[in-house]
Design an enzyme around this catalytic site. Structure first.
Site, mmCIF file in Angstrom:
data_model
loop_
_atom_site.group_PDB
_atom_site.id
_atom_site.type_symbol
_atom_site.label_atom_id
_atom_site.label_comp_id
_atom_site.label_asym_id
_atom_site.label_seq_id
_atom_site.Cartn_x
_atom_site.Cartn_y
_atom_site.Cartn_z
ATOM 1 N N ASP A 72 0.930 -1.216 -0.167
ATOM 2 C CA ASP A 72 0.013 -0.078 0.189
ATOM 3 C C ASP A 72 0.777 1.417 0.170
ATOM 4 O O ASP A 72 2.018 1.331 0.315
ATOM 5 C CB ASP A 72 -0.838 0.043 1.135
ATOM 6 N N GLU A 123 0.396 -1.098 5.715
ATOM 7 C CA GLU A 123 1.211 -0.657 6.600
ATOM 8 C C GLU A 123 1.209 1.094 6.939
ATOM 9 O O GLU A 123 1.519 1.304 7.965
ATOM 10 C CB GLU A 123 2.597 -0.622 5.968
#
Length: 352
Positions: A72, A123
């Protein structure tokens, strides 16, 4: 845009993977398309690969080393372009530095060396991908290399931890001419005492300080008009000299009114420069013509999550200037990306 549509450069397979991944929007919660591109890459190289229930990409193999980075990115639309810049040919686009560059480099190195690979989700928000992995009992690898930008000569050994909570206070409503504190003042006074409690020596490096930061504040009359209510979101960055519990107890100790609901905690991590992993990267960087730099980061990363459960040697490594994390001019020199792959391959082979 995909690699096949880039006409300004002849791309290697490794560079093409990077361009493709940067070209696929993958903000937290929307990683599926980028995960699919990783799956295609590993399948094209006859590697076992699968996606778990939260969206992590697993390509297990030689577990002497686990290469892992996050899929991400933060939101932001930066047109994907290949430009000539001061550092040579550069790839511009969201995630090129944090952390799609390290992610792509690790995928390539995993294929070249036959070590294990893990691409994790979330994350940038709550590390739900890495938490899912450790909570579901994945075996501890021989060594873990976490992917975040350090520059191709940088080796990150430490991160501060995180403590996050919500302060809540309520007071009776009353005329503003009254001298008694209302809930808004109670919140402000508590935070003032907290900042004083953690006021650092100005010569103390930021990595060694507890950093206090309010992130959201709401306050005012309740819906029925009978009380004043306040909520404040707060975060603390915790250096290795403290535990998360130390900081929580010190913050709670400044409460006179109100309560705090502590909802997120990530312990700090500081690895020795003498582990096998750190030695392998120092040697690999020197062999590639670089001068190794040992780094400590003031934020928090998935390495903290893994280190809270696993006791194997760990470092964080990856191409890119971390000053460009989340920035509107995020870009990565392709030469640095290529050098980082060379270093990763060498370091993995030493650890194998």
């Amino acid at each position: 845009m995909t690699a096949s549509e880039v006409e300004t450069a002849d791309l290697t397979e490794a560079q093409g993977l990077l361009v493709d991944l940067v070209s696929i929007p993958s903000p937290s919660g929307e990683e599926a398309a980028a995960a699919r591109r990783l799956v295609d890459f590993f399948e094209a190289h006859d590697r076992e690969v699968w996606v778990d229930e939260v969206g992590n990409v697993h390509a297990p193999a030689d577990d002497a080393v686990l290469l892992t980075s996050h899929i991400d990115t933060v939101p932001g639309d930066i047109p994907v372009e290949i430009r000539e810049g001061e550092g040579g040919t550069e790839l511009w686009g969201r995630g090129s530095v944090d952390a799609t560059g390290p992610l792509a480099a690790m995928a390539v190195a995993a294929v070249e060396t036959g070590v294990s690979f893990l691409g994790v989700v979330g994350e940038e928000v709550d590390s739900r991908g890495s938490r899912h992995v450790v909570e579901n009992g994945r075996p501890e690898p021989g060594a873990l290399i976490n992917g975040e930008p350090s520059g191709w000569t940088g080796i990150t050994l430490g991160y501060r931890g995180l403590l996050a909570g919500t302060y809540v206070a309520t007071s009776e409503s009353g005329h503003t001419s009254r001298p008694e504190n209302n809930a808004i003042q109670d919140a402000m006074d508590w935070w003032g005492r907290v900042e004083e409690e953690f006021d650092p020596d100005e010569y103390l490096p930021v990595f060694e300080r507890v950093t206090c930061k309010p992130t959201k504040f709401e306050g005012g009359p309740s819906a029925d008009g009978l009380s004043v209510e306040t909520t404040m979101e707060v975060q603390f960055r915790v250096p290795p000299a403290y535990t998360v519990d130390d900081v929580r107890e010190m913050a709670d100790g400044q409460l006179e009114t109100g309560t705090v609901h502590w909802y997120d905690r990530v312990p700090p991590v500081m690895q020795s420069p003498r582990t096998d992993a750190a030695r392998a990267f120092r040697a690999a960087i020197r062999d590639a013509g670089g001068d190794p730099r040992l780094l400590r980061k003031t934020g928090t990363a998935d390495m903290n999550v893994f280190a809270s459960v696993w006791d194997c040697p760990m470092v964080t490594y990856g191409p890119g200037d971390s000053d460009l994390d989340h920035a509107p001019n995020e870009h990565l020199p392709l030469d640095e990306y290529d050098r980082s792959i060379e270093v990763l391959i060498d370091a993995c082979q030493r650890l194998q």
